[in-house]
Every structure is written in structure tokens, then in C-alpha cells.
Design a protein around this motif. Structure first.
Motif, mmCIF file in Angstrom:
data_model
loop_
_atom_site.group_PDB
_atom_site.id
_atom_site.type_symbol
_atom_site.label_atom_id
_atom_site.label_comp_id
_atom_site.label_asym_id
_atom_site.label_seq_id
_atom_site.Cartn_x
_atom_site.Cartn_y
_atom_site.Cartn_z
ATOM 1 N N TYR A 67 0.880 -1.168 0.000
ATOM 2 C CA TYR A 67 0.000 0.000 0.000
ATOM 3 C C TYR A 67 0.923 1.224 0.000
ATOM 4 C CZ TYR A 67 -3.456 -3.248 2.148
ATOM 5 O OH TYR A 67 -4.284 -4.303 2.442
ATOM 6 N N ILE A 68 0.734 2.142 -0.928
ATOM 7 C CA ILE A 68 1.586 3.338 -0.984
ATOM 8 C C ILE A 68 0.699 4.570 -1.166
ATOM 9 C CG2 ILE A 68 3.557 4.447 -2.091
ATOM 10 C CD1 ILE A 68 4.334 1.710 -3.238
ATOM 11 N N ARG A 69 0.909 5.559 -0.340
ATOM 12 C CA ARG A 69 0.100 6.778 -0.412
ATOM 13 C C ARG A 69 0.963 8.002 -0.117
ATOM 14 N NH1 ARG A 69 -5.686 8.016 1.446
ATOM 15 N NH2 ARG A 69 -5.745 10.292 1.432
ATOM 16 N N ARG A 70 0.732 9.054 -0.862
ATOM 17 C CA ARG A 70 1.392 10.322 -0.570
ATOM 18 C C ARG A 70 0.550 11.104 0.419
ATOM 19 N NH1 ARG A 70 4.983 14.170 -1.781
ATOM 20 N NH2 ARG A 70 4.298 16.346 -1.943
ATOM 21 N N ASN A 71 1.211 11.597 1.474
ATOM 22 C CA ASN A 71 0.548 12.429 2.479
ATOM 23 C C ASN A 71 1.616 13.320 3.104
ATOM 24 O OD1 ASN A 71 -1.847 13.069 4.156
ATOM 25 N ND2 ASN A 71 -0.545 12.332 5.817
ATOM 26 N N VAL A 72 1.359 14.605 3.182
ATOM 27 C CA VAL A 72 2.409 15.546 3.592
ATOM 28 C C VAL A 72 2.259 16.027 5.032
ATOM 29 C CG1 VAL A 72 2.889 16.319 1.265
ATOM 30 C CG2 VAL A 72 1.115 17.479 2.582
ATOM 31 N N GLU A 73 1.538 15.283 5.840
ATOM 32 C CA GLU A 73 1.474 15.611 7.266
ATOM 33 C C GLU A 73 1.989 14.423 8.069
ATOM 34 O OE1 GLU A 73 0.891 18.317 8.876
ATOM 35 O OE2 GLU A 73 0.361 19.532 7.147
ATOM 36 N N LYS A 76 8.167 16.051 4.989
ATOM 37 C CA LYS A 76 9.505 15.460 4.991
ATOM 38 C C LYS A 76 9.593 14.215 5.873
ATOM 39 C CE LYS A 76 11.638 20.044 4.470
ATOM 40 N NZ LYS A 76 12.593 21.013 5.064
ATOM 41 N N ARG A 77 8.464 13.497 5.979
ATOM 42 C CA ARG A 77 8.432 12.286 6.785
ATOM 43 C C ARG A 77 7.669 11.195 6.048
ATOM 44 N NH1 ARG A 77 11.405 15.014 9.096
ATOM 45 N NH2 ARG A 77 11.836 15.229 11.323
ATOM 46 N N VAL A 78 8.038 9.971 6.327
ATOM 47 C CA VAL A 78 7.303 8.829 5.792
ATOM 48 C C VAL A 78 7.228 7.773 6.893
ATOM 49 C CG1 VAL A 78 9.389 7.780 4.805
ATOM 50 C CG2 VAL A 78 7.144 7.112 3.946
ATOM 51 N N THR A 79 6.089 7.137 6.986
ATOM 52 C CA THR A 79 5.904 6.048 7.942
ATOM 53 C C THR A 79 5.767 4.743 7.168
ATOM 54 O OG1 THR A 79 4.838 7.472 9.575
ATOM 55 C CG2 THR A 79 4.451 5.108 9.770
ATOM 56 N N MET A 80 6.579 3.764 7.542
ATOM 57 C CA MET A 80 6.529 2.444 6.908
ATOM 58 C C MET A 80 6.161 1.392 7.954
ATOM 59 S SD MET A 80 9.988 2.442 4.593
ATOM 60 C CE MET A 80 10.527 3.869 3.661
ATOM 61 N N TYR A 81 5.211 0.558 7.606
ATOM 62 C CA TYR A 81 4.862 -0.590 8.433
ATOM 63 C C TYR A 81 5.082 -1.859 7.606
ATOM 64 C CZ TYR A 81 2.292 1.763 12.283
ATOM 65 O OH TYR A 81 1.924 2.510 13.381
ATOM 66 N N SER A 246 2.844 -7.626 4.130
ATOM 67 C CA SER A 246 2.459 -6.430 3.393
ATOM 68 C C SER A 246 3.295 -5.250 3.856
ATOM 69 C CB SER A 246 0.978 -6.113 3.609
ATOM 70 O OG SER A 246 0.636 -4.904 2.964
ATOM 71 N N LEU A 247 3.716 -4.436 2.905
ATOM 72 C CA LEU A 247 4.444 -3.208 3.204
ATOM 73 C C LEU A 247 3.504 -2.026 3.005
ATOM 74 C CD1 LEU A 247 7.087 -1.778 3.910
ATOM 75 C CD2 LEU A 247 7.650 -1.788 1.466
ATOM 76 N N ILE A 248 3.386 -1.201 4.035
ATOM 77 C CA ILE A 248 2.510 -0.023 3.988
ATOM 78 C C ILE A 248 3.391 1.209 4.111
ATOM 79 C CG2 ILE A 248 0.537 1.123 5.041
ATOM 80 C CD1 ILE A 248 -0.085 -1.670 6.330
ATOM 81 N N ILE A 249 3.312 2.095 3.121
ATOM 82 C CA ILE A 249 4.159 3.289 3.074
ATOM 83 C C ILE A 249 3.271 4.507 2.864
ATOM 84 C CG2 ILE A 249 6.080 4.423 1.903
ATOM 85 C CD1 ILE A 249 6.916 1.663 0.855
ATOM 86 N N VAL A 250 3.285 5.420 3.834
ATOM 87 C CA VAL A 250 2.499 6.649 3.723
ATOM 88 C C VAL A 250 3.377 7.821 4.137
ATOM 89 C CG1 VAL A 250 0.438 7.895 4.440
ATOM 90 C CG2 VAL A 250 0.380 5.396 4.285
ATOM 91 N N ILE A 253 6.258 11.482 -0.172
ATOM 92 C CA ILE A 253 7.051 10.675 -1.100
ATOM 93 C C ILE A 253 6.493 10.784 -2.516
ATOM 94 C CG2 ILE A 253 7.815 8.941 0.583
ATOM 95 C CD1 ILE A 253 5.374 7.246 -0.417
ATOM 96 N N ASP A 254 7.269 10.294 -3.472
ATOM 97 C CA ASP A 254 6.820 10.106 -4.846
ATOM 98 C C ASP A 254 6.298 8.675 -4.940
ATOM 99 O OD1 ASP A 254 6.915 9.180 -7.606
ATOM 100 O OD2 ASP A 254 7.966 11.038 -8.073
ATOM 101 N N VAL A 255 5.005 8.518 -5.131
ATOM 102 C CA VAL A 255 4.380 7.199 -5.094
ATOM 103 C C VAL A 255 4.919 6.288 -6.189
ATOM 104 C CG1 VAL A 255 2.189 5.960 -5.360
ATOM 105 C CG2 VAL A 255 2.298 8.031 -3.959
ATOM 106 N N THR A 256 5.028 6.804 -7.397
ATOM 107 C CA THR A 256 5.497 5.985 -8.518
ATOM 108 C C THR A 256 6.919 5.491 -8.292
ATOM 109 O OG1 THR A 256 4.083 7.223 -10.054
ATOM 110 C CG2 THR A 256 5.897 5.951 -11.000
ATOM 111 N N GLN A 257 7.767 6.390 -7.864
ATOM 112 C CA GLN A 257 9.155 6.011 -7.600
ATOM 113 C C GLN A 257 9.224 4.990 -6.468
ATOM 114 O OE1 GLN A 257 11.677 9.366 -6.762
ATOM 115 N NE2 GLN A 257 13.384 8.102 -6.082
ATOM 116 N N MET A 258 8.419 5.196 -5.429
ATOM 117 C CA MET A 258 8.421 4.283 -4.301
ATOM 118 C C MET A 258 7.943 2.895 -4.727
ATOM 119 S SD MET A 258 9.233 3.988 -1.141
ATOM 120 C CE MET A 258 9.404 5.706 -0.623
ATOM 121 N N GLU A 259 6.929 2.850 -5.586
ATOM 122 C CA GLU A 259 6.432 1.549 -6.039
ATOM 123 C C GLU A 259 7.520 0.788 -6.784
ATOM 124 O OE1 GLU A 259 2.649 -0.340 -8.450
ATOM 125 O OE2 GLU A 259 3.531 1.530 -9.169
ATOM 126 N N GLN A 260 8.274 1.475 -7.628
ATOM 127 C CA GLN A 260 9.335 0.810 -8.371
ATOM 128 C C GLN A 260 10.395 0.228 -7.438
ATOM 129 O OE1 GLN A 260 9.219 0.099 -11.641
ATOM 130 N NE2 GLN A 260 7.177 1.020 -11.486
#
Length: 954
Positions: A67-73, A76-81, A246-250, A253-260
Motif C-alpha cells: 500500500y503506498i500513499r502520498r501524504n504531507v502531514e 519530509k516524513r514517511v511512515t513504513m509498516y 504487506s508493506l505499507i508506506i504513507v 514521497i513520490d508514489v510511482t518512484q516508491m512503487e518501483q
């Protein structure tokens, strides 16, 4: 006290819509689903709920899901589970505890991060171990959590590599496994106590003898200490596989780049040749009622809980979602009535609650829980049953129902307004539940629209039917937990059933919903004016002085769309009253706060505030008094009315006073049997003697609280607003707030008295000592090493003191946990105060086994002495600096942070713009400056050792 509590009804929502696409290394990818439910036939309750169309979801050929989603709150941070459908329920008898053990081992040696290099690397990037970097293991899941900065490409790349290593590349070195055994045992030891011992007895009943009752994630001591490394390696091979992960990334971030990157890193993960079936385990219903009563010598309260179990009702369709709303309404309605009962002059229980929610193992439940007054279990039980019978016979009133609907609608509106400010963590949790539990995950828009459309369709009758369905007479478990000394008072099953039958035969009257038609204030305030205004350079804030002398600092922000925080203080507090009145003075504000305000009592005020996002409360502390709260723009008038009311129309109702005293006295029963209470009590008395302002009050002292004098003291504290300073931070424009300042704050009473808080001269002894407390049955030790003394309060000193706390915490974890395997958790904590004189405290704490505590004390003191002799290492100091910089990036976008900074600066007579220089000050930290502070405050003769040991060792 840890109680069994019903889980809140979750609005987590559903399954995925997939299409096959095998061209890029993945076999399925989620495509946005048209809003067929909301834009078309939204009343079709059998419609499947739409999945969140703002998240990219895919599945690789090996079964790995992302699961990959862009969210800016926050920015400059990303949370990965990394979520896994792997938990303790999958363990064999020989593997008990190894799912959890494996979670630990993933921090102790990975393919790209051998031994403890993972924690070390992430700390250097500003990621905090424990509070940021973490993991958990449950019955059905294991989840690894990594929130990291996203503006550093190298760190982001390595963060993904961490997730890949966690997924399948743990090294599981035999030496590291043996070291971790001790840490797991200390975690197990730390959780042992009255609650755990009683849980061991009632869990097989609650879980109907299912496998769940035999698979607590912590495992067993025998297996943890003796299993062969090959056993955990086999468990890892068997279950740590892509089709269960499952990897969850929110984040930002750039979603397309992250998916690759995800496709590149995770596509090569392999499945076992013959994968073990991942069975779904359930708790079967027995279609009978059960009863168990358990006691423990360290249990402080008598607790009763009735759990009525039902098959799980998953939320997959619009109709399911609507049912979840009905359950939420029911929970609000019944608990509102129970709150009213707790405010009676002689409350029937210390705490009571009812809720429909999820259990686990394929079950939902209705839970009825109460904490009994000493010797009055029957009264608590009968009261709870009586309220359920009252509901079953008469239902709820239309006015109660409409208030609950209004409350949910307000929450829905607030959530929607703040949707673009929603934190990434909230999204991650939603997608995790979708993966683990197949729970739905609605978009912000769909959730808002669906709730908004469905709420008006709910009927009172449907809410009542939901409650009556769950309040059944079968699959009902009664669990009683009580102090061992009260065993003779513990009822048996026949007595409980007789009391329930007795209530069912009573003539019960219908509930009367008392709602006041009076306005909150008896009279409108006489409007004042703004006398002076000045800008606070650098803070985008203004300081305003009103005509009555009240000072107001305004800082408008855009961090939230509709959140306004208010805080105020005035010097004085309980320090102005003699010891003989301390108990009355220190409790005055809580009694007033609990009694309502103006013309509305507590119950009337709560009903009046339904559907309003307003919370305002007065306080009286040792050196100040004030009012704090929060509101949205719609509630501004109400918030300022309440502030004005707490100054000019406070109330202290007799039933609230009597109820508070009665519940406090009841809660103090049997506390001397609680080892933690005894330990704390001895510490305080050793440090402060019999000073009433520092030690835990006795029942006799509670009884000296004078109701009339409490209201008088409260009025005295709020009789003069001229020395009050208000700080208001949030989403408002200056012109919006000014009319309220003039109408309410400028109208507050002013007599221009000059007050300062008194120096009470309460300090710890000049020379340290050791105190051992013998209390408790478990073979475990608790240690607190404390330093106290005078402190040179300044910006520079505070910064070095904070750095000392951080670098020592790092070293204590490395030494006591990782090197010596003697503790599960440890760390240093420092605090300092400027007034009445500069003072500090510095504490190192940990729990361990009885045979290790002395050697670990020596090790902790050795680490302290190393810092005093050589200062911290530059590496550890750099970790603190980068952590502070990274934390500040997030904090500067939080209303609560700015409230604390500005209000704290004014209260301490400090420069409120200091935070603007903080980054520069950080760079001035040196090994020598921290070393100097360590030698200045961590003096051997200022060390106080407090040790809790079991009674058997006395």
C-alpha cells in the motif's frame, strides 16, 4: 489498574477491487473505484463499501502486498509498516513465545545491518528507538514500524532495505539469540503481577478453552530459556514469507518512484516449496453461561465484568457500516447514563461502563464492567443490571438519541475539515487493519459522505434493537476479580445469578432526561476594550493588553484547519495557603470543574456541549492558577462564555463534592497491598518526610477537605484577572478573535492586586541514601537511582542537561540491555525548574531479576562515571543533535508545541523567541560542555537509591 475493556466500535472499512496485470512483476494492482455507492443508489445497504481510492495497492507475483500513499502531514516524513499475518496463534507447543522472540531478533542482526547496527544507524539519522522505531507481536499479527525522514534519499533507500531485511533476512545468530533470552525474560518478569496472575486464571474461560488461551505472545519461561536456535530458524522459514506480508508506506514521497523500489526490493522473496497452511483460528461459542472468580493478594479493587459473546459482524457493506454507527450510538447513550450515576452523592461504583465492540477469534461482545466500592459488589452489579433493564424496558428518549447523533455528526464534520492535515500514522493503521483483518478502508471523502448520508436514516428503534440483541442471556461470562483479603466477600455464581434475577423482577421507572433551558451565563458581561498591542518579532505573534490588565498572546497558525488552543496562568496557586488548607486548596478546581459552570450543573453542561467541539477547564497548581482548553471556530463563543463563567459564576455542587470524596476514599482501600504504591509512598516519605504537599494523602487527610472553603479558595484565586496571561494559538484571524477578547476576557474582574507564589522551601535532603522496600510476591526488582539538587537554570544549561539525559539513555540501553541482557527497558530522565529556586532531578530506572539488580546498579553507575570522566562520545552527542533537529522539524508545525513554548516562556519570564535560535544553540554543544554538566549534577553524594524487592527476600 489494567481492566478488561470493550474495544471501541471500529469504522475500519474493506476488501480490494483488483485487475490482473502481470507485465511488471506484480499480478494485481488496485484501480480507483468509482463512487458508485455515494453518487448513485446510496440507500442500497448491500453495496460493498468502496476502498480508499487515494492509495496505490498492489500484489507481487510472490504474494507480497503493498500500500503506498502520498501524504504531507508531517512534511519530509514517511511512515513504513511491515505487517505480517504471523502471531503467537501459529506456534506449536514447542514454539510458544517464538513469534515474539523473532520480532526481537529482527533488531539484533539483519543481512544489511548485523548485530545492533540497525538501531545505531537509525539513531544517527534522528530516529528514536522505542518511540519511533518499534514493533509488536499479537495473537494473529506481527508489525514492524519505521517512521523516518523522507528528504534524505540515502536514508529513504536504507529504510526500505530495513523493511526488506525484516521481511525475510534476519540473521538469527546463536550468540545473539542467547543474549536476547535474558531481555525477553525481563520483559516477561516486568509484566508479572496481580493482573497477569489473575488473567492466567480467567483467560481460558473468556476464550472458551480455545487455542488463544494457550498462546499468549510472551510465551513460557521454559521455552524461552531452552529452545534450540534451529527451532526459531524453522519458524522464521515457515512463516516469514511474502504471501503473509504487506508493506505499507504513507508519507511525503513520490508514489510511482516508491512503487518501483518496492517491486525491485521485494520481488525476489521466495516461498517455501510446500508452504504451511495459514489456518484461521476461532473462539467457538459454547452456548452456555460461565462464571469465574479470582483473587490475588496484590489486587487493590474488586472488579466485575459481564461479557456476552456473539459471532463477529464484519463491516463490508453499507449496511454493515450503518450497523456500526448504530452500535456507536448505543454505546454513547448507555454510558452517558452511567456517567450520571457516578456523579451521585453516594455513587454505586467507582467506575462503570458498557460497550458493544470486537473481541478477537471471530467474536464480538457486549461488555458490562464496573469497579465496586469496597464491600459493595452487589450494589455495583445490581446498578449496572438495573440500567440495562431500564433500557430494555423503556429504551432511550428521543432527546438522548438526537444528542448522540449530533455528537457523531460533529465528529464527522471535524474529521472532514481536517482531512488534509491528517497524519500519515492514521492512514497506515487503517491499511494495516485492511491487510491483517480484511477490514474496509474508506477514503476521507467516502467516510464523510457515507456517515453524513446514513446518520439521518438511523432510528431510535434500531439503536434499541441493537442493544437488546447484544444484551442476551446466553454465551455470557461473569468474571470477578478481587483482593485476596476480601475472598470471603466474593460472590459465587448462584449469588450473582440471584442478584441479576432480583433486579429483573423490580419495578423500574423510566429514565428522565433532564435538560436545562437556561443560558450558560446568568448575565452578559460588560464589554471591555483593547488597551495596547505590540508585535513579537520573529514569532508572527502579538501581545495584547486589555483594559482590565489581562495580557493576551495571539499566534494565528495554519497547522490545523479548525483548531484553537487556549491557555492561561496567574501567579499564586496553593503556595499561598497554609498546610492546614492544602488538601482543600489543591482539590478546589477539580470539584468546581466537575460541577458544571454558570447556570448549568455537570449533567446539564455535558448535554449543552453535545455537538460542540469545546473543552475548557480551570486548574490550581502549586504556583499558579488558570484556565486551559480548546475549541473550533464554531465553538469560540461557548469557550469564552465558559472562561468567563469559571471566573465569575463558578459552582461547587454538593452531590459532586460528596461523590468525589466517596470515590476517592473507596479507591484508597487496599492500596497498601499494591507493591508499586508502597514503593512510591516510601520514596516520597523518605525524600519529603510528612510534608502534605509532596506525599500521598491519607484517607484522614481527604476527609479534611472543606466544601465551602474549597469554593471560597477557588473564588479567591480567580477574583483578579489583572495578572492573568492568556495564550491563544491556532486557526483564527486576529480580527475574528478580538470581539471575544473584548466581550469576555476584558470583562473579567480586576482588582489589580500584586501576587507572587511563595517559596515553600520544600527540597530533597542534601545527602543521598539507599532505601530498600520489600513488597510483592513476584521475584523481580525495581530500581530507581535519583539525583537531586540546586540547578543553574539557563538556556545553555538546559540544553546540555537534555543532551546528558539522551546520551546516558543510549549508553544504558547498550550496556544494561544489549551487553548484559539484564533489562527490557531502561533510560535516564532529567527535569529542572526555575522557580521558586533552580532545582533539578535526574533519574535512571529499570526493572530486573532479584539476583541481578546490584550488578546492574554498578553497571549504570559505571556508565555515569564514564560520562563524568570522559564526556559522551561524539557519536552519541551527534545522535542527540540530529534527533532534536528532526523532532523540531515536526514540532514547529504543531499548535500544541507553540502553545507550550509561548505560554511556558511567559510563565518562566524567558525569551519566547528562543526556539528560533535553538538550532544554532544545538551546534554549540560539545563533549566538554556535557561532561561539565554531568560532573556538576551527578555527584555521588547526591545519589538516592530506591529499590523494590519481593517480600520473601526480607
Amino acid at each position: 489498574m489494567k481492566l478488561l475493556k470493550p474495544l471501541a466500535v471500529a469504522f475500519l472499512l474493506p476488501a480490494t477491487f483488483v485487475s490482473v496485470d502481470a507485465s511488471e512483476g506484480y499480478i494485481s494492482k488496485i484501480h480507483p473505484v468509482a463512487k458508485v455507492i455515494l453518487s448513485q443508489d446510496s440507500t442500497s445497504l448491500d453495496k460493498i463499501l468502496p476502498f480508499d481510492n487515494e492509495v496505490l495497492v498492489g500484489t507481487l507475483k510472490n504474494g507480497f502486498k503493498y500500500y503506498i500513499r502520498r501524504n504531507v502531514e508531517p512534511e519530509k516524513r514517511v511512515t513504513m509498516y511491515l505487517g505480517m499475518k504471523v502471531g503467537s496463534i501459529l506456534e506449536t507447543d514447542e514454539e510458544q513465545g517464538l513469534a515474539h522472540f523473532l520480532e526481537h531478533m529482527n533488531f539484533n542482526g539483519l543481512k544489511h545491518f548485523p548485530k545492533n547496527e540497525l538501531v545505531d544507524y537509525l539513531q544517527k539519522a534522528g530516529v528514536r528507538f522505542g518511540s519511533d522505531l518499534n514493533a509488536h507481536t499479537g495473537f494473529d499479527e506481527t508489525v514492524y514500524k519505521l517512521p523516518i525522514p523522507s528528504d534524505d534519499p540515502e536514508l529513504l533507500k536504507n529504510g526500505l532495505q530495513v523493511m526488506r531485511d525484516w521481511a525475510q533476512d534476519a540473521l538469527l545468530d546463536a550468540e545473539e539469540i542467547d543474549k536476547e533470552r535474558g531481555i525477553i525474560m525481563e520483559e516477561m518478569r516486568g509484566s508479572r503481577g496481580a493482573n497477569q496472575r489473575m488473567q492466567d486464571q480467567y483467560l481460558p474461560v473468556l476464550l472458551n478453552g480455545s487455542l488463544y488461551s494457550k498462546r499468549l505472545p510472551i510465551g513460557t519461561e521454559e521455552i524461552i530459556t531452552t529452545f534450540q536456535p534451529e527451532v526459531i530458524r524453522n519458524f522464521h522459514k515457515k512463516w516469514y514469507r511474502p504471501d503473509l506480508q504487506s508493506l505499507i508506506i504513507v508519507g511525503d514521497i513520490d508514489v510511482t518512484q516508491m512503487e518501483q523500489e518496492v517491486i525491485r526490493l521485494f520481488s525476489d522473496m521466495t516461498l517455501p516449496a510446500t508452504p504451511e497452511e495459514r489456518k484461521e483460528y476461532k473462539v467457538d461459542l459454547l452456548n452456555k453461561n460461565q462464571f469465574i472468580a479470582v483473587t490475588d493478594p496484590e489486587m487493590q479493587y474488586t472488579v466485575g465484568q459481564i461479557i456476552i459473546k456473539h459471532p463477529e459482524e464484519k463491516v463490508k457493506t453499507v449496511g454493515d457500516y450503518r450497523s456500526s454507527l448504530l452500535k456507536s450510538v448505543f454505546n454513547q447513550l448507555i454510558n452517558s447514563r452511567l456517567r450520571e450515576l457516578s456523579q451521585q452523592a453516594n455513587p454505586p461504583f467507582l467506575q462503570g461502563q458498557v460497550g458493544i465492540g470486537s473481541l478477537f477469534g471471530g467474536l464480538d461482545n457486549m461488555s458490562l464492567l464496573f469497579v465496586a466500592n469496597p464491600g459493595k459488589f452487589d450494589l455495583g452489579l445490581k446498578t449496572l443490571i438495573r440500567e440495562m433493564e431500564r433500557f430494555e424496558k423503556y429504551g432511550f428518549t428521543e432527546t438522548e438519541f438526537q444528542r448522540a447523533i449530533s455528537s457523531i455528526a460533529k465528529g464527522n464534520e471535524t474529521s472532514y475539515i481536517e482531512r488534509d492535515k491528517k497524519k500519515s500514522d492514521a492512514y497506515v493503521e487503517s491499511y494495516l487493519r485492511n491487510f491483517i483483518d480484511d477490514a474496509p478502508s474508506l477514503s476521507n471523502e467516502d467516510r464523510y459522505q457515507l456517515t453524513k448520508q446514513l446518520l439521518p436514516t438511523l432510528t431510535l428503534k434500531e439503536v434499541e434493537n441493537i442493544g437488546k440483541k447484544f444484551y442476551a442471556d446466553v454465551n455470557r461470562d461473569v468474571i470477578v476479580m478481587a483482593p485476596e483479603k476480601d475472598r470471603a466477600l466474593v460472590p459465587n455464581e448462584e449469588a450473582v445469578n440471584a442478584w441479576i434475577s432480583e433486579v429483573k423482577k423490580e419495578e423500574i421507572l423510566a429514565y428522565e432526561d433532564k435538560v436545562s433551558e437556561l443560558p450558560l451565563l446568568a448575565k452578559e458581561p460588560v464589554k471591555g476594550a483593547i488597551a495596547a498591542t505590540k508585535h513579537i518579532d520573529g514569532l508572527d505573534a502579538k501581545e495584547i493588553v486589555l483594559s482590565n490588565g489581562v495580557k493576551v498572546i495571539l499566534k494565528p497558525t495554519k497547522f490545523k484547519n479548525d483548531q484553537i488552543l487556549i491557555s492561561s496562568f496567574s501567579p499564586g496557586g496553593t503556595s499561598l495557603y497554609p498546610d492546614t488548607e492544602y488538601m482543600t486548596a489543591s482539590n478546589a478546581s477539580s470539584f468546581v470543574n466537575g460541577s458544571g459552570v454558570g447556570q448549568l450543573n455537570a449533567i446539564e453542561l455535558r448535554k449543552y456541549l453535545t455537538g460542540k467541539n469545546v473543552n475548557v477547564s480551570p486548574y490550581i497548581s502549586e504556583r499558579s492558577e488558570g484556565i486551559s482548553g480548546s475549541t473550533d471556530k464554531e465553538g469560540l463563543k461557548t469557550a469564552f462564555e465558559m472562561i468567563y463563567g469559571y471566573f465569575t459564576e463558578p459552582r461547587l455542587d454538593d452531590d459532586i463534592f460528596q461523590s468525589g470524596i466517596a470515590r476517592t476514599l473507596s479507591s484508597m482501600e487496599n492500596r497498601e497491598d499494591n507493591p508499586d504504591f508502597v514503593y512510591s509512598d516510601v520514596m516520597l516519605k523518605s525524600l519529603y518526610g510528612d510534608n502534605i504537599r509532596r506525599i500521598v494523602p491519607t484517607p484522614e487527610k481527604i476527609k479534611t477537605i472543606d466544601q465551602q472553603r474549597a469554593l471560597e479558595i477557588y473564588r479567591e484565586r480567580f477574583a483578579d484577572a489583572s495578572d492573568f496571561t492568556f495564550t491563544i494559538v491556532g486557526s483564527f484571524a486576529e480580527e475574528e478573535i478580538k470581539p471575544y477578547l473584548e466581550q469576555y476576557l476584558a470583562a473579567l474582574p480586576s482588582i489589580s492586586r500584586k501576587e507572587e507564589a511563595k517559596n515553600l522551601g520544600i527540597v530533597e535532603p542534601n545527602k543521598g541514601f539507599e532505601k530498600i522496600v520489600y513488597k510483592g510476591k513476584e521475584a523481580k526488582a525495581t530500581v530507581q537511582l535519583k539525583y537531586y539538587g540546586d540547578y543553574d537554570y539557563s538556556e545553555k544549561e538546559n540544553l546540555n542537561f537534555d543532551a546528558l539525559e539522551s546520551v546516558l539513555s543510549i549508553k544504558l540501553l547498550e550496556r544494561l540491555r544489549e551487553d548484559e541482557s539484564g533489562v527490557y527497558g531502561t533510560g535516564a530522565r532529567g527535569s529542572s525548574s526555575k522557580y521558586p529556586i533552580g532545582r533539578y532531578s535526574f533519574t535512571v530506572g529499570f526493572g530486573t531479576s532479584v539476583d541481578k539488580y546490584q550488578s546492574l546498579i554498578n553497571s549504570a553507575l559505571d556508565e555515569i562515571n564514564k560520562v563524568k570522566k570522559d564526556g559522551p562520545t561524539q557519536i552519541d552527542l551527534d545522535k542527540f543533535i540530529v534527533e532534536q533537529k528532526r523532532q523540531l522539524e515536526v514540532q514547529l508545525r504543531e499548535n500544541t508545541f507553540w502553545m507550550g513554548q509561548i505560554a511556558g516562556a511567559y510563565q518562566n519570564n524567558e525569551d519566547p523567541t528562543y526556539i528560533l535560535r535553538y538550532l544554532e544553540e544545538l551546534d554549540k554543544l560539545t563533549i566538554d560542555s556535557v561532561k561539565e554538566v554531568a560532573n556538576k549534577y551527578l555527584k555521588d553524594d547526591r545519589l538516592f537509591k530506591f529499590i523494590l524487592l519481593p517480600e520473601t527476600d526480607n
